[in-house]
Design an enzyme around this catalytic site. Sequence first.
Site, PDB file in Angstrom:
ATOM      1  CB  CYS A 404      -6.682  -0.170   8.671  1.00 58.98           C
ATOM      2  SG  CYS A 404      -6.443  -1.247   9.885  1.00 58.98           S
ATOM      3  CG  HIS A 530      -2.811   2.207   8.767  1.00 58.82           C
ATOM      4  ND1 HIS A 530      -3.940   2.971   8.967  1.00 58.82           N
ATOM      5  CD2 HIS A 530      -2.909   1.053   9.378  1.00 58.82           C
ATOM      6  CE1 HIS A 530      -4.696   2.586   9.620  1.00 58.82           C
ATOM      7  NE2 HIS A 530      -4.067   1.429  10.155  1.00 58.82           N
ATOM      8  CD  GLU A 532      -3.068   5.815   6.600  1.00 58.98           C
ATOM      9  OE1 GLU A 532      -3.720   5.418   7.509  1.00 58.98           O
ATOM     10  OE2 GLU A 532      -3.280   5.144   5.538  1.00 58.98           O
TER      11      GLU A 532
END
Length: 554
Positions: A404, A530, A532
């Site tokens: 990001c 993102h 994750e």
Amino acid sequence: MRRKENSLKANKDSTTSKKTKYVVVVGSVISGVGKGTFTASLANLLKLAHGLKVAPLKFDGYLNYDAGTLNPYRHGEVFVLDDGTECDLDLGSYERMINQNLTHHNYLTAGKLFKTIIDKERRGEYLGRDVQFIPHVTNEIKSYVKKLGEISDADVVLVEVGGTIGDLENSYFIEAMRELAYEEGKENICFINVVYILEPKSLGEQKTKAAQLGTRRLMGLGIQPDMIVCRSEHPISKKIKEKVSVYSNVPVDRIISLPDHDVIYEIPLILAEKKVDEKVCDILGLKFKEKPSNDFKRWEELARKMRGVRKEVNIAITGKYTDVHDAYISILSTLEHTAPYLNAKVSIKWIETSKIEKYTDVEEMLKDVNGVIVPGGFGSRGAEGKIMCIRYARENNIPFLGLCFGFQLACIEYARNVCGLKNANSTEIDPNTKTPIVIILPEKRNLKEMGGTLRLGGQDVEIKPGTKAHKIYGKTLIRERFRHRYELNPEYIEVLEKHGLVFSGKAPKREIMQILELPNHPFFMATQFHPEFTSKPLNPSPIFKAFLEAALKV
């Protein structure tokens, strides 16, 4: 009259037999005791091991509408769901533990609750009535919980109440759960109280008084717990169990010792050893598969690998919230559950980038790392320190992954130090920059509010064939989650590409660049999204896996 009573009883029996079951997890003594991990682990067991449909729900008592404007120092990471909901980090734990995507229906705050009620009042839905906590607020809560069960077709809805029993902002929610048990029938709801057993070092023994008082407070609110989970530094003794049992009216075999544990992915296995899942199913009258599914066997294998001897890889996380590790919990979890697939173990080196800006010798800070992650963030504090780390990783062939804000700063670093645009910057950091490499998204320029106004949630990403990103994902179209307001300025794409930077992922039908890479670097990649947030233990993120593979070669 008798015929009418029998008819009502028959109707009640016909509906209760098909009711969704509920597990309500509350906490006593202190917050942050591990209710989220316990709730997620129990959901993991019920779903993966026993084949039940589960739907977790987190209630937070704060008056924010969602978690989007909360400072990571105060509340940890803001997790983002596929539908764009900005929520508590426990929702991330739920998704990872049950290998399932959640929606806004799985998250409720007091702010969201009261806004719904006020909106109804303004529309005249309570016309002629004075709106009160009972029945209007409690009814709205019960309706929300029941609706989740209906929408998800869940066998079990697991409700985690944030904070503690004594918190003022939880009182009406606890009352709603009491009413839910009264209306649905006690056989359809299981109350679990998570307490903390104190162990003062000056005394050298465990003390239950705080747990007793917290449980009594819960009982005073009209709720009798069916099970008590005792969190502690060390396992609790039989004597402690008996003491908690006597003061809570909970059988000794339902007093569960759950001491500190360093591998959270083993918690479902520990709960299974203690037969917590079977006890819950017994309380609720649930039938379940006794033979674990293949997914649960895979989970057991992953947990086993985490205990094995593995090669250690040292990863630097360069951010400005490094004093609060929960601010990066999804990144930490992704590294932790991805590494075993490579027979590796990750060691984290925390680098506070607002401090690194004071050092001219970045090499000293990064000389012993195998990889560098620059995570998301907002604002100017620490940004120059992150750029220094990116430059060092690029020039010294250290694997780099930007996330990001890390993507945006990688573009700025490359523009400054490779393209010769020395004043390159983001208008977020310097509104008056003459070389605006990163600018606000066009649709976000005239917004006056902060909450919920980012580009949020799951979005499609087109992958350019023949690139590293295409090799990593094996697809030309993927879906990832976003949380940003700024983008790479399209006017500078050509000059960056001319100097060797490759944009291997973009938004469909829009010039919003979403993945960058350097072809001749061992691993230099960054994403505007993102990854994750979508990584799960049974399905780790491809780009994190590729990053760790490269780091293991350093």
